[in-house]
Design a protein around this motif. Structure first.
Motif, PDB file in Angstrom:
ATOM      1  N   MET A 136       4.144   1.685 -37.351  1.00 23.77           N
ATOM      2  CA  MET A 136       5.438   2.359 -37.382  1.00 23.77           C
ATOM      3  C   MET A 136       5.786   2.860 -35.984  1.00 23.77           C
ATOM      4  O   MET A 136       4.914   2.981 -35.121  1.00 23.77           O
ATOM      5  CB  MET A 136       5.493   3.464 -38.444  1.00 23.77           C
ATOM      6  CG  MET A 136       4.474   4.555 -38.335  1.00 23.77           C
ATOM      7  SD  MET A 136       4.338   5.513 -39.900  1.00 23.77           S
ATOM      8  CE  MET A 136       5.896   6.403 -39.937  1.00 23.77           C
ATOM      9  N   GLU A 159       6.377   5.633 -34.931  1.00 20.91           N
ATOM     10  CA  GLU A 159       5.692   6.892 -34.611  1.00 20.91           C
ATOM     11  C   GLU A 159       4.265   6.688 -34.085  1.00 20.91           C
ATOM     12  O   GLU A 159       3.652   7.618 -33.590  1.00 20.91           O
ATOM     13  CB  GLU A 159       5.652   7.803 -35.849  1.00 20.91           C
ATOM     14  CG  GLU A 159       6.996   8.430 -36.232  1.00 20.91           C
ATOM     15  CD  GLU A 159       7.852   7.544 -37.122  1.00 20.91           C
ATOM     16  OE1 GLU A 159       7.643   6.311 -37.135  1.00 20.91           O
ATOM     17  OE2 GLU A 159       8.737   8.075 -37.816  1.00 20.91           O
ATOM     18  N   ARG A 162       6.743   2.717 -49.671  1.00 14.97           N
ATOM     19  CA  ARG A 162       6.982   4.066 -49.159  1.00 14.97           C
ATOM     20  C   ARG A 162       7.075   5.015 -50.343  1.00 14.97           C
ATOM     21  O   ARG A 162       7.653   4.652 -51.370  1.00 14.97           O
ATOM     22  CB  ARG A 162       8.343   4.130 -48.468  1.00 14.97           C
ATOM     23  CG  ARG A 162       8.468   3.299 -47.274  1.00 14.97           C
ATOM     24  CD  ARG A 162       9.958   3.255 -46.964  1.00 14.97           C
ATOM     25  NE  ARG A 162      10.219   2.287 -45.925  1.00 14.97           N
ATOM     26  CZ  ARG A 162      10.353   2.619 -44.646  1.00 14.97           C
ATOM     27  NH1 ARG A 162      10.291   3.858 -44.259  1.00 14.97           N
ATOM     28  NH2 ARG A 162      10.580   1.686 -43.756  1.00 14.97           N
TER      29      ARG A 162
HETATM   30 MG    MG Z   1       9.800   5.800 -40.779  1.00 14.72          MG
END
Ligand code: MG
Ligand code: ATP
Length: 571
Positions: free
Chosen positions: A359, A361, A464
């Motif tokens: 991801m 992040e 998710r």
């Molecule tokens: Mg995300």
């Protein structure tokens, strides 16, 4: 229980550009780094020209007034000059931020304001949106540079000290980007960028997340994290005893967007570092991709699920010679096992499609497959990358999961972890949890399980947590139903979302029907009945559509479909 990586590698404390090139002036091989697939013999950038052009962009930006730590935004699709602008920004001491080129004015103005960008590069084709957004965000026109237009082919541009002024004039005050290069060629040859004193705390980019679950967030990535990500990927590649041999013939096509972490980390940094030539497509066209694979004998594909699905379902895929492909990876969204199997059968010289997980992040990739593993077929997304670790937590974040196969929220940690979200301290605090021993854990929002609680354990991504549909207290993962639907020969593509009918959430499928199929919407719903337990049935309905909305980084835009479903049948 924490699952560590099996590997620890040294991470150089240098700028990203130094990691790629070694130094600013040492001789570099004349291997081609970036090639325009439409003009492969005349329009390309060698590795040493990649460094030179980036330095020229850096000098131009400094002359234009760019200060250390200022943000520079690119709003453009891919082209062979994009990577040099990326590195030019870094060499000038700036911070890169890329915007999705399909954005409308309001969205672009948001990113300009949010990132506080002082300069912007805009594709000529998107100039109207770019200039409107610049006006809305208060960015002066003389800080807007136009990409595309009359840019000469790369070797000519790099050789010249007086590049053509291109489309200036047409753009009322905005300048063509090649004006940044005027006169500075011999100066650039000798020039060295200033290394960041503290690469661990110096940002190199604000990579925006895809915006799948809300407004894209500016993810702060340091030089150190970017290098750590790339070093990890290189390390894993080198575990293949034949890797160096394979590198001699390695060629890739870049069709992933370069503004986004996945394509960017791969093609701007890791592939040039590995000296792999990359054919950069301008805009995606599946049949063109097939043509390039055949023509240039492409060996490796970095894919996202919609493209893997196209290989399985597009009639043209069977008409091309795909025998040059030796390895294929997929990431960014869930990939169904059956679709993967189908594509593997079409590739006579490739082994399993290896998924990776990552991801924005975590810079890009945190899980990948050891190339020596023979279990790439399991549907897992691989094991923890070097220097990274993970744990699974109950959804309330209170209990660590310790049982193999049990699902929980994935938390990850490692040197590739972002500093935080730009100007969003609250969202940062909600996302990063600091342990008693100072370890920073990123709550990913992804539901996952691991096959074994030991270093090297293989992870699986369910979906998710935000996407799970809750049917009478049971959790249904849209990704699981979508993968099943794609096994149906009547179905070319599928997306599932929850819709609330009479107060109850139910799965509803949007389907792109195979043009040769005569099946009805009811037939598809019936077909599913035999394949899943009662609560997973498509009780929210089945709807045929022409296309599933997806973003350029390969994700289904479920929020669009959820809104549509609510309008069509919801409470
Ligand atoms: Mg995300
Ligand atoms: P936003 O955070 O703005 O809503 P986003 O999460 O889609 O957008 P990215 O950082 O591009 O933005 O994507 C990361 C997400 O992609 C992960 O959290 C995960 O849900 C999904 N993902 C990545 N790789 C895989 C994979 N192999 N299988 C399933 N999902 C994946």
């Amino acid at each position: 229980m924490v699952i560590n990586s099996r590997w620890t590698v040294d991470i150089p404390r240098s700028s990203l550009q130094k990691w790629i090139f070694g130094s600013a002036t040492e001789p570099l091989a004349d291997t081609k780094s970036f090639i325009d697939p439409e003009n492969p013999d005349s329009n390309y950038i060698t590795l040493s020209d990649y460094r030179l052009l980036s330095k020229r962009v850096a000098l131009g930006l400094q002359k234009a007034g760019l200060k250390t730590g200022e943000r520079v935004l690119i709003f453009s699709g891919n082209n062979i000059f994009f990577p040099s602008i990326f590195l030019g920004v870094l060499m000038a001491g700036g911070i890169f931020t890329g915007a999705n080129p399909t954005m409308v004015t309001r969205e672009l103005a948001y990113q300009l304001r949010d990132s506080g960008a002082s300069y912007m590069f805009v594709a000529e084709a998107a100039l109207k949106t770019g200039l409107e957004a610049a006006k809305e965000a208060g960015l002066p026109r003389d800080r807007v540079f136009i990409l595309g237009g009359n840019t000469p082919v790369a070797p000519e541009l790099i050789a010249s000290t007086n590049p053509s002024p291109g489309v200036q004039g047409k753009a009322e005050g905005a300048r063509h980007w090649t004006e940044l290069l005027v006169g500075n060629r011999s100066q650039a040859e000798k020039w060295s960028w200033q290394e960041p004193a503290d690469p661990e705390n110096t940002l190199c980019c604000l990579n925006y997340s895809s915006g799948t679950t809300g407004v894209p967030k500016g993810v702060m990535i340091t030089h150190y994290s970017y290098v750590a990500n790339s070093v990890g990927v290189v390390y894993i590649n080198n575990l293949d005893p034949q890797f160096q041999e394979k590198q001699k013939r390695a060629r890739m096509v870049c069709f992933l967007p370069l503004y986004h972490a996945y394509g960017q980390t791969y093609f701007v940094a890791t592939m040039p570092y590995l000296r792999t030539p990359v054919y950069i497509m301008q805009g995606f066209d599946f049949v063109k991709l097939l043509t390039y694979i055949q023509k240039f004998r492409i060996t490796t594909l970095a894919c996202v699920p919609p493209i893997v699905i196209a290989f399985a379902k597009h009639p043209a895929a069977k008409k091309f010679d795909l025998s040059s492909i030796e390895s294929i990876g997929s990431g960014a969204a869930p990939l169904g096992l059956e679709v993967a199997r189908e594509v593997e059968k079409m590739l006579p010289n490739a082994d399993y499609i290896r998924q990776g997980w990552g991801m924005t992040e975590v810079t890009c990739t945190a899980m990948a497959w050891d190339p020596n593993s023979t279990e790439g077929s399991s549907g897992g997304v691989g094991e923890m990358n070097p220097n990274c670790k993970a744990k699974l937590m109950s959804l309330d974040g209170k209990t660590e999961i310790t049982k193999a196969g049990e699902r929980g929220e994935l938390w990850v940690s490692g040197p590739t972890l972002m500093r935080g979200y730009w100007n969003k301290p609250e969202q940062t605090a909600d996302t990063i949890v600091v342990d008693g021993d100072g370890t920073r854990w990123l709550k990913t929002g992804d539901i996952s399980y691991v096959e074994k609680y030991e270093p090297g354990g293989i992870f699986h991504i369910v979906d998710r947590s935000k996407e799970l549909i809750k049917v009478k207290g049971n959790q249904v993962a849209p990704a699981e139903l979508e993968a099943l639907l794609l096994e149906n020969p009547d179905v070319n593509d599928a997306a599932v979302v929850g819709v609330t009918i009479n107060g109850e959430e139910l799965p509803r499928a949007y389907i792109v029907r195979n043009p040769k199929s005569k099946a009805s919407e009811q037939d598809v719903a019936k077909w599913m009945e035999g394949k899943v337990t009662r609560y997973k049935r498509l009780k929210g309905g089945v709807v045929f559509v022409a296309e599933i909305p997806k973003n350029p980084s390969g994700k289904i835009l479920r929020k669009i479909l959820r809104e549509r479903a609510a309008k069509e049948v919801g409470d």
